[in-house]
Write an enzyme that holds these catalytic residues in place. Structure first.
Site, mmCIF file in Angstrom:
data_model
loop_
_atom_site.group_PDB
_atom_site.id
_atom_site.type_symbol
_atom_site.label_atom_id
_atom_site.label_comp_id
_atom_site.label_asym_id
_atom_site.label_seq_id
_atom_site.Cartn_x
_atom_site.Cartn_y
_atom_site.Cartn_z
ATOM 1 N N TYR A 286 -62.565 -14.647 -35.874
ATOM 2 C CA TYR A 286 -63.425 -15.469 -36.320
ATOM 3 C C TYR A 286 -62.697 -16.729 -35.283
ATOM 4 O O TYR A 286 -61.572 -17.077 -35.464
ATOM 5 C CB TYR A 286 -63.380 -16.070 -37.844
ATOM 6 C CG TYR A 286 -63.858 -15.189 -38.605
ATOM 7 C CD1 TYR A 286 -64.661 -14.194 -38.317
ATOM 8 C CD2 TYR A 286 -63.241 -15.219 -40.077
ATOM 9 C CE1 TYR A 286 -64.940 -13.158 -39.352
ATOM 10 C CE2 TYR A 286 -63.429 -14.061 -40.971
ATOM 11 C CZ TYR A 286 -64.475 -13.251 -40.758
ATOM 12 O OH TYR A 286 -64.629 -12.336 -41.863
ATOM 13 N N PHE B 174 -55.461 -18.226 -38.571
ATOM 14 C CA PHE B 174 -54.449 -16.877 -38.438
ATOM 15 C C PHE B 174 -54.774 -16.239 -37.016
ATOM 16 O O PHE B 174 -53.996 -15.510 -36.420
ATOM 17 C CB PHE B 174 -54.431 -15.849 -39.525
ATOM 18 C CG PHE B 174 -53.989 -16.690 -40.855
ATOM 19 C CD1 PHE B 174 -52.729 -16.783 -41.101
ATOM 20 C CD2 PHE B 174 -54.939 -16.871 -41.753
ATOM 21 C CE1 PHE B 174 -52.360 -17.251 -42.013
ATOM 22 C CE2 PHE B 174 -54.619 -17.366 -43.125
ATOM 23 C CZ PHE B 174 -53.191 -17.574 -43.101
ATOM 24 N N CYS B 175 -56.186 -15.947 -36.775
ATOM 25 C CA CYS B 175 -56.510 -15.576 -35.385
ATOM 26 C C CYS B 175 -56.055 -16.518 -34.312
ATOM 27 O O CYS B 175 -55.407 -16.043 -33.171
ATOM 28 C CB CYS B 175 -57.950 -15.666 -35.272
ATOM 29 S SG CYS B 175 -58.775 -14.348 -36.442
ATOM 30 N N CYS C 63 -60.739 -19.222 -37.358
ATOM 31 C CA CYS C 63 -59.679 -18.770 -38.218
ATOM 32 C C CYS C 63 -58.440 -19.196 -37.638
ATOM 33 O O CYS C 63 -57.828 -18.844 -36.683
ATOM 34 C CB CYS C 63 -59.766 -17.196 -38.362
ATOM 35 S SG CYS C 63 -58.424 -16.361 -38.967
#
Length: 336
Positions: free
Chosen positions: A111, A116-117, A114
């Protein structure tokens, strides 16, 4: 003679600096010749060329002592500039991988907003690892139906599936940067501590801030829907319904993580990070380590939202963030 020596010295220092900045002996030779042309212009006489410094007309009427002083001053100033440029290059140089170890095929399922991405992308961008992105629709998740793992990020590296942002980065580091293992135990412990702080604290402060009120929730979802994989009708639905839902979710997150004032918590987190730097350019010293990349990665999606602007204006984190932003530079994402 003094003017020639000073100019030659300046030419040599500058050419070496430019060679270091561009990375090659050939560049040094070319720049040295160009600088000689700049510092000495040729004037034709009957059967020869006389090399005279370009700045000689400015003090041709001065005493020889003054001329020598000015010339040495010019050389000194140029040498100072060159030294500063050289130091800047050493501090803010990226760390590209040897071409033979760079993965051939890297695909990130993500995403866009996001955190974490974005941690994973900060690592890939810093090490200039080209990667393709597959934007996952958060409603249908049809793009990752093939995987047993139903969260993002998922990173495919030459056919190998890697999951969980910190585990992905650990795996890539072990595979692509084996020399990192020779770092001192204390350095590795500090890096591990602050990477854990990012996952267990910093990321939990972000949602209550970007969804703090209805206007900021709409601002955040405007960014999410523009970047995300949505149809036109989904964009409208997700923007308004999602913003409303996350506004209330953020209130629950505040309770869950004992946050009373979300902005104060964000500012405190930023100041905590700056204190951890302890006067260093980066937590890793002269170059970022994995903790630097993790903090930068999770903050990057919010930096130019209202919450991120407030954070930079009200804490000391701006200088570090700017250094990271310049150093990580352009994304190595492959445009399709």
């Amino acid at each position: 003679m003094t003017m020639r020596r000073a100019s030659t010295l300046a030419s040599s220092v500058l050419s070496n600096t430019l060679a270091n900045a561009h990375g090659g002996v050939g560049a040094s030779t070319v720049h040295h010749r160009l600088l000689q042309v700049v510092l000495f212009c040729s004037s034709s006489t009957t059967n020869s060329y006389t090399h005279r410094p370009w700045f000689s007309p400015f003090f041709s009427s001065s005493s020889s002592g003054s001329a020598r002083g000015v010339c040495l001053g010019v050389a000194g100033a140029l040498a100072s500039v060159a030294t500063a440029a050289s130091l800047s290059q050493s501090v803010y140089a990226k760390e590209p991988l040897p071409s033979e170890v760079v993965p051939k095929d890297v695909i990130l399922y993500q995403y866009e907003a996001c955190p974490f991405c974005n941690k994973v992308k900060a690592f890939l961008d810093y090490y200039d690892i080209p990667y393709r992105v597959v934007e996952v629709n958060p409603i249908s998740k049809k793009e990752i139906k093939w995987s047993d793992y139903k969260k993002v990020p998922i990173l495919m590296v030459d056919g190998e599936q890697l999951v969980d942002s910190s585990a992905i980065i650990d795996r890539l580091t072990a595979k692509l940067l084996p020399e990192k293992s020779i770092n001192s135990v204390s350095d590795k412990d500090e890096e591990k501590k602050w990477r854990g702080w990012v996952d267990n604290h910093l990321v939990h402060v972000l949602s209550p801030n970007i969804y703090r009120n209805t206007s900021e929730a709409l601002e955040s979802f405007d960014y999410i829907t523009k970047q995300g994989n949505f149809s036109f009708s989904q964009k409208i639905t997700v923007k308004y319904a999602g913003a409303a839902a996350m506004y209330f979710v953020s209130k629950n997150l505040k309770k869950k993580y004992n946050i009373t004032d979300e902005r104060a918590a964000l500012y405190e987190a930023a100041e905590t990070w700056v204190n951890a730097l302890n006067g260093r350019e980066f937590l890793g010293g002269s170059k970022p380590n994995l903790a630097d990349l993790a903090v930068y990665g999770v903050l990057r999606p919010i930096r130019y939202l209202t919450s991120g602007k407030d954070m930079v204006e009200n804490t000391r984190i701006g200088d570090w963030y700017t250094r990271m932003e310049k150093l990580v530079g352009e994304s190595s994402r492959i445009k399709v």
